[in-house]
Design a protein around this motif. Structure first.
Motif, PDB file in Angstrom:
ATOM      1  N   LEU A   1       0.827  -1.205   0.000  1.00  0.00           N
ATOM      2  CA  LEU A   1       0.000   0.000   0.000  1.00  0.00           C
ATOM      3  C   LEU A   1       0.863   1.258   0.000  1.00  0.00           C
ATOM      4  CD1 LEU A   1      -2.888  -0.885   2.499  1.00  0.00           C
ATOM      5  CD2 LEU A   1      -3.114  -0.497   0.036  1.00  0.00           C
ATOM      6  N   MET A   2       1.941   1.243   0.808  1.00  0.00           N
ATOM      7  CA  MET A   2       2.814   2.414   0.865  1.00  0.00           C
ATOM      8  C   MET A   2       3.522   2.636  -0.467  1.00  0.00           C
ATOM      9  SD  MET A   2       3.921   5.010   2.432  1.00  0.00           S
ATOM     10  CE  MET A   2       3.430   4.802   4.152  1.00  0.00           C
ATOM     11  N   TRP A   3       4.022   1.555  -1.077  1.00  0.00           N
ATOM     12  CA  TRP A   3       4.693   1.689  -2.376  1.00  0.00           C
ATOM     13  C   TRP A   3       3.712   2.187  -3.429  1.00  0.00           C
ATOM     14  CZ3 TRP A   3       8.914   2.652  -4.697  1.00  0.00           C
ATOM     15  CH2 TRP A   3       9.128   2.310  -6.043  1.00  0.00           C
ATOM     16  N   ARG A   4       2.508   1.667  -3.383  1.00  0.00           N
ATOM     17  CA  ARG A   4       1.462   2.059  -4.322  1.00  0.00           C
ATOM     18  C   ARG A   4       1.209   3.572  -4.234  1.00  0.00           C
ATOM     19  NH1 ARG A   4      -4.233   1.647  -3.556  1.00  0.00           N
ATOM     20  NH2 ARG A   4      -5.407   1.202  -5.469  1.00  0.00           N
ATOM     21  N   SER A   5       1.121   4.107  -3.024  1.00  0.00           N
ATOM     22  CA  SER A   5       0.899   5.547  -2.852  1.00  0.00           C
ATOM     23  C   SER A   5       2.171   6.346  -3.138  1.00  0.00           C
ATOM     24  CB  SER A   5       0.425   5.840  -1.425  1.00  0.00           C
ATOM     25  OG  SER A   5      -0.837   5.269  -1.179  1.00  0.00           O
ATOM     26  N   PHE A   6       3.325   5.786  -2.778  1.00  0.00           N
ATOM     27  CA  PHE A   6       4.596   6.478  -2.986  1.00  0.00           C
ATOM     28  C   PHE A   6       4.890   6.677  -4.467  1.00  0.00           C
ATOM     29  CE2 PHE A   6       9.431   6.475  -2.190  1.00  0.00           C
ATOM     30  CZ  PHE A   6       9.429   7.829  -1.908  1.00  0.00           C
ATOM     31  N   THR A   7       4.411   5.739  -5.314  1.00  0.00           N
ATOM     32  CA  THR A   7       4.611   5.910  -6.750  1.00  0.00           C
ATOM     33  C   THR A   7       3.954   7.200  -7.247  1.00  0.00           C
ATOM     34  OG1 THR A   7       2.669   4.523  -7.260  1.00  0.00           O
ATOM     35  CG2 THR A   7       4.824   3.433  -7.261  1.00  0.00           C
ATOM     36  N   HIS A   8       2.854   7.602  -6.616  1.00  0.00           N
ATOM     37  CA  HIS A   8       2.227   8.881  -6.969  1.00  0.00           C
ATOM     38  C   HIS A   8       3.174  10.043  -6.707  1.00  0.00           C
ATOM     39  CE1 HIS A   8      -1.586   7.364  -8.069  1.00  0.00           C
ATOM     40  NE2 HIS A   8      -2.141   7.267  -6.877  1.00  0.00           N
ATOM     41  N   TRP A   9       3.793  10.021  -5.527  1.00  0.00           N
ATOM     42  CA  TRP A   9       4.670  11.127  -5.155  1.00  0.00           C
ATOM     43  C   TRP A   9       5.892  11.183  -6.070  1.00  0.00           C
ATOM     44  CZ3 TRP A   9       9.474  12.635  -3.312  1.00  0.00           C
ATOM     45  CH2 TRP A   9       9.524  13.891  -2.710  1.00  0.00           C
ATOM     46  N   ILE A  10       6.416   9.999  -6.408  1.00  0.00           N
ATOM     47  CA  ILE A  10       7.581   9.936  -7.304  1.00  0.00           C
ATOM     48  C   ILE A  10       7.221  10.489  -8.681  1.00  0.00           C
ATOM     49  CG2 ILE A  10       9.199   8.389  -8.475  1.00  0.00           C
ATOM     50  CD1 ILE A  10       8.764   6.449  -6.059  1.00  0.00           C
ATOM     51  N   GLY A  11       6.071  10.059  -9.204  1.00  0.00           N
ATOM     52  CA  GLY A  11       5.677  10.469 -10.546  1.00  0.00           C
ATOM     53  C   GLY A  11       5.134  11.875 -10.630  1.00  0.00           C
TER      54      GLY A  11
ATOM     55  N   MET B   1       0.946   9.743   5.668  1.00  0.00           N
ATOM     56  CA  MET B   1       1.968   9.715   4.614  1.00  0.00           C
ATOM     57  C   MET B   1       1.395   9.208   3.294  1.00  0.00           C
ATOM     58  SD  MET B   1       5.365   8.349   6.621  1.00  0.00           S
ATOM     59  CE  MET B   1       6.315   8.296   5.103  1.00  0.00           C
ATOM     60  N   ALA B   2       0.687   8.081   3.343  1.00  0.00           N
ATOM     61  CA  ALA B   2       0.152   7.485   2.120  1.00  0.00           C
ATOM     62  C   ALA B   2      -0.828   8.413   1.418  1.00  0.00           C
ATOM     63  CB  ALA B   2      -0.522   6.147   2.445  1.00  0.00           C
ATOM     64  N   MET B   3      -1.737   9.008   2.178  1.00  0.00           N
ATOM     65  CA  MET B   3      -2.740   9.884   1.579  1.00  0.00           C
ATOM     66  C   MET B   3      -2.128  11.207   1.107  1.00  0.00           C
ATOM     67  SD  MET B   3      -5.362   8.003   1.573  1.00  0.00           S
ATOM     68  CE  MET B   3      -6.661   9.143   1.082  1.00  0.00           C
ATOM     69  N   SER B   4      -1.111  11.679   1.806  1.00  0.00           N
ATOM     70  CA  SER B   4      -0.422  12.898   1.366  1.00  0.00           C
ATOM     71  C   SER B   4       0.368  12.654   0.084  1.00  0.00           C
ATOM     72  CB  SER B   4       0.509  13.420   2.463  1.00  0.00           C
ATOM     73  OG  SER B   4      -0.234  13.850   3.582  1.00  0.00           O
ATOM     74  N   PHE B   5       0.972  11.477  -0.043  1.00  0.00           N
ATOM     75  CA  PHE B   5       1.665  11.135  -1.285  1.00  0.00           C
ATOM     76  C   PHE B   5       0.689  11.157  -2.459  1.00  0.00           C
ATOM     77  CE2 PHE B   5       4.959   8.432   1.203  1.00  0.00           C
ATOM     78  CZ  PHE B   5       5.735   9.557   1.418  1.00  0.00           C
TER      79      PHE B   5
ATOM     80  N   THR C   1      -1.196  14.308  -7.002  1.00  0.00           N
ATOM     81  CA  THR C   1      -2.544  14.345  -7.611  1.00  0.00           C
ATOM     82  C   THR C   1      -2.846  12.997  -8.257  1.00  0.00           C
ATOM     83  OG1 THR C   1      -1.753  15.372  -9.689  1.00  0.00           O
ATOM     84  CG2 THR C   1      -2.540  16.851  -7.946  1.00  0.00           C
ATOM     85  N   GLY C   2      -2.608  11.924  -7.465  1.00  0.00           N
ATOM     86  CA  GLY C   2      -2.811  10.569  -7.970  1.00  0.00           C
ATOM     87  C   GLY C   2      -4.136   9.973  -7.563  1.00  0.00           C
ATOM     88  N   GLY C   3      -4.354   9.792  -6.264  1.00  0.00           N
ATOM     89  CA  GLY C   3      -5.664   9.339  -5.824  1.00  0.00           C
ATOM     90  C   GLY C   3      -5.792   7.907  -5.369  1.00  0.00           C
ATOM     91  N   PHE C   4      -4.679   7.167  -5.228  1.00  0.00           N
ATOM     92  CA  PHE C   4      -4.790   5.824  -4.670  1.00  0.00           C
ATOM     93  C   PHE C   4      -5.153   5.921  -3.191  1.00  0.00           C
ATOM     94  CE2 PHE C   4      -1.780   3.480  -7.797  1.00  0.00           C
ATOM     95  CZ  PHE C   4      -2.870   3.071  -8.544  1.00  0.00           C
ATOM     96  N   GLY C   5      -6.257   5.298  -2.810  1.00  0.00           N
ATOM     97  CA  GLY C   5      -6.628   5.235  -1.409  1.00  0.00           C
ATOM     98  C   GLY C   5      -6.037   3.996  -0.771  1.00  0.00           C
ATOM     99  N   ILE C   6      -6.051   3.968   0.563  1.00  0.00           N
ATOM    100  CA  ILE C   6      -5.536   2.794   1.273  1.00  0.00           C
ATOM    101  C   ILE C   6      -6.671   2.017   1.929  1.00  0.00           C
ATOM    102  CG2 ILE C   6      -3.241   3.753   1.632  1.00  0.00           C
ATOM    103  CD1 ILE C   6      -4.093   4.545   4.437  1.00  0.00           C
ATOM    104  N   VAL C   7      -7.896   2.517   1.750  1.00  0.00           N
ATOM    105  CA  VAL C   7      -9.100   1.792   2.180  1.00  0.00           C
ATOM    106  C   VAL C   7     -10.075   1.789   1.008  1.00  0.00           C
ATOM    107  CG1 VAL C   7      -8.866   2.271   4.643  1.00  0.00           C
ATOM    108  CG2 VAL C   7     -10.066   3.915   3.199  1.00  0.00           C
ATOM    109  N   ASN C   8     -11.007   0.865   1.030  1.00  0.00           N
ATOM    110  CA  ASN C   8     -11.920   0.710  -0.108  1.00  0.00           C
ATOM    111  C   ASN C   8     -12.845   1.912  -0.314  1.00  0.00           C
ATOM    112  OD1 ASN C   8     -10.900  -1.850  -0.728  1.00  0.00           O
ATOM    113  ND2 ASN C   8     -12.289  -2.855   0.702  1.00  0.00           N
ATOM    114  N   SER C   9     -13.057   2.689   0.741  1.00  0.00           N
ATOM    115  CA  SER C   9     -13.960   3.842   0.637  1.00  0.00           C
ATOM    116  C   SER C   9     -13.244   5.097   0.158  1.00  0.00           C
ATOM    117  CB  SER C   9     -14.610   4.121   1.994  1.00  0.00           C
ATOM    118  OG  SER C   9     -13.617   4.456   2.956  1.00  0.00           O
TER     119      SER C   9
END
Length: 479
Positions: free
Chosen positions: A126-136, A208-212, A217-225
């Motif tokens: 989940l963290m890597w998934r969100s971190f890819t947003h920050w990297i990109g 951290m995940a949601m801020s990334f 401006t990516g939008g991957f959430g870490i919960v289904n909602s």
């Protein structure tokens, strides 16, 4: 073509990716997750491969637009492939095309997902998934330019290939210094958001995940909602920071050097904020009967307008259930996008504004043929090459959109699903409507069409031409 410089950049990209994978390794260590070993293995492979490609001294560090564009497009493909391997090798996303789709969606800050249950992923994934947003969000090549000195001003070709907008300028005379300034501003605003979320009681991992996801401006959430279960205060923080990250970073630089008047005179920013304000008010009025009170309607309207125009893709509610008027506004915002020089996607407010001014000029010339009217934007005359690049971009955009729409229609889904799926991926937004709405996912498409959507995500993030250049035979000819 200077192939050596292309491989040199690929080596640096692999090396940087290996270093960046330390974060999910640390998360796996904290939460005692075995999936972290896959990140460690891929990180070591990337590090060794990167060193082998980049350690040799180049015969020439001079490169031009063609090499710059090819280096950027290949770097993003390589970055995505190795970034997807931990998902695939661990079995948490068992199909390679699904793992690639998820990571390309992450790096391009799209936020479209093939997963029906994101909460099933381990914390490190989940963290890597969100971190890819920050990297990109700002671009990994921009980061490399900040730390890697190259010959003269040739590295502006990398900036132009990776930075969003009709034209890319330098904040200061040196491109390397410009890249550093951009990343420092980017990092500072991200840290401020993390701190604010922590003050609201949100756990560090979530903050951290949601801020990334917001920063990129990516939008991957870490919960289904997505963002639906967070408090109203936290949702307002997301709204404000999504809008902030959709502003041209040149504006923040002007504030940084104490030129607030110049920053506030930015025509694109005023147009961007004006569109957000009008859209929010119209949608609030249209959906007021669907919520307990007008303030709740305003909160959801502001959140979704900010999320869609900045191409973030977070959601607090299922906006696919909103009236047709509100959904139509959101679809229009998908195409408009954020400001040039931001982390947002879409066509960009500046291109739309210049296109509208061009139409107005043509109408004026028909009414008054003898009048000579100079087009101006941001107080400056618009150069012919900028107009030409915008017109070319729009033609290429329409062609890619049309061909992609025709191809994915072979899966026999309804037009709303197909149209908004292309709009959501080419504009790097995330959710669309109907079967790809905020409560659905892109796993419904066939493997072939997933690859088409992956291409659209990459093309949209890299402003079309770096990806198209890979398919031009003359790109690979020796001159």
């Amino acid at each position: 073509m200077n192939i050596g410089i292309v491989f040199y950049f690929l080596g640096w990209v692999l090396g940087i990716e290996g270093i960046l994978m330390i974060l999910p390794c640390v998360v796996a260590l904290i939460y005692q997750e075995p999936s972290g070993f896959y990140f460690l293995g891929v990180a070591l492979f990337c590090g060794i491969s990167g060193w082998l490609l980049a350690h040799k001294k180049l015969k020439s560090t001079v490169f031009y637009a063609k090499e710059g564009f090819v280096a950027v497009s290949l770097s993003w493909i390589v970055l995505s492939f190795f970034g997807a391997l931990p998902f695939f090798l661990s079995g948490e996303i068992p199909l390679l095309e699904d793992a690639l789709f998820e990571v390309i969606s992450g790096f391009t800050t799209t936020g479209a997902s093939v997963l029906s249950d994101v909460e099933a992923l381990s914390r490190c994934m989940l963290m890597w998934r969100s971190f890819t947003h920050w990297i990109g969000g700002m671009g990994v090549l921009v980061f490399i330019l900040a730390v890697l000195p190259l010959a003269g001003g040739y590295n502006i070709h990398i900036m132009r290939a990776e930075s969003p907008g009709p034209s890319v300028g330098k904040l200061v005379p040196r491109v390397r210094t410009t890249a550093k300034i951009l990343y420092l501003i980017y990092l500072f605003i991200t840290v401020v958001q993390i701190i604010l979320l922590l003050f609201t009681g949100m756990p560090l991992f979530d903050s951290m995940a949601m801020s990334f996801g917001t920063a990129g401006t990516g939008g991957f959430g870490i919960v289904n909602s997505s963002c639906g279960d967070y408090t109203s205060l936290q949702q307002w923080i997301f709204t404000i920071f999504m809008i902030l990250f959709g502003v041209n970073f040149n504006v923040y630089y002007l504030f940084l050097i104490r030129k607030p008047k110049d920053a506030l005179r930015c025509e694109e920013m005023r147009g961007y904020l004006g569109i957000i304000l009008v859209s929010t008010l119209l949608i609030t009025w249209n959906i007021r009967g669907m919520f307990p009170d007008i303030l709740t309607a305003l909160k959801h309207a502001a959140f979704q307008v900010g999320s869609i125009i900045t191409t973030t893709g977070y959601s607090t509610t299922d906006f696919d259930l909103w009236p047709g008027f509100s959904r139509t506004i959101l679809v229009c915002l998908m195409f408009i996008g954020a400001c040039a020089g931001s982390t947002g996607g879409g066509i960009k407010v500046s291109r739309i504004a210049i296109a509208v001014k061009t139409v107005n000029k043509e109408l004026s010339s028909l009414i008054h043929p003898r009048n000579v009217k100079v087009l101006k934007y941001e107080g400056k005359a618009i150069e012919h090459n900028v107009l030409r690049s915008i017109n070319t971009y729009l033609v290429a955009y329409i062609l890619i959109f049309t061909v992609s729409l025709l191809l994915i229609s072979l899966d026999n889904f309804d037009l709303t699903t197909n149209f908004t799926a292309i709009a959501a991926t080419l504009n790097n937004i995330g959710p669309g409507l109907s079967k790809v709405g905020p409560t659905c996912n892109f796993g419904i498409f066939s493997p072939l069409n997933k690859y088409i959507l992956m291409f659209d995500m990459l093309a949209g993030r890299l402003e079309l031409f770096p990806m198209l250049l890979l398919f031009a035979p003359r790109t690979w000819m020796r001159e």
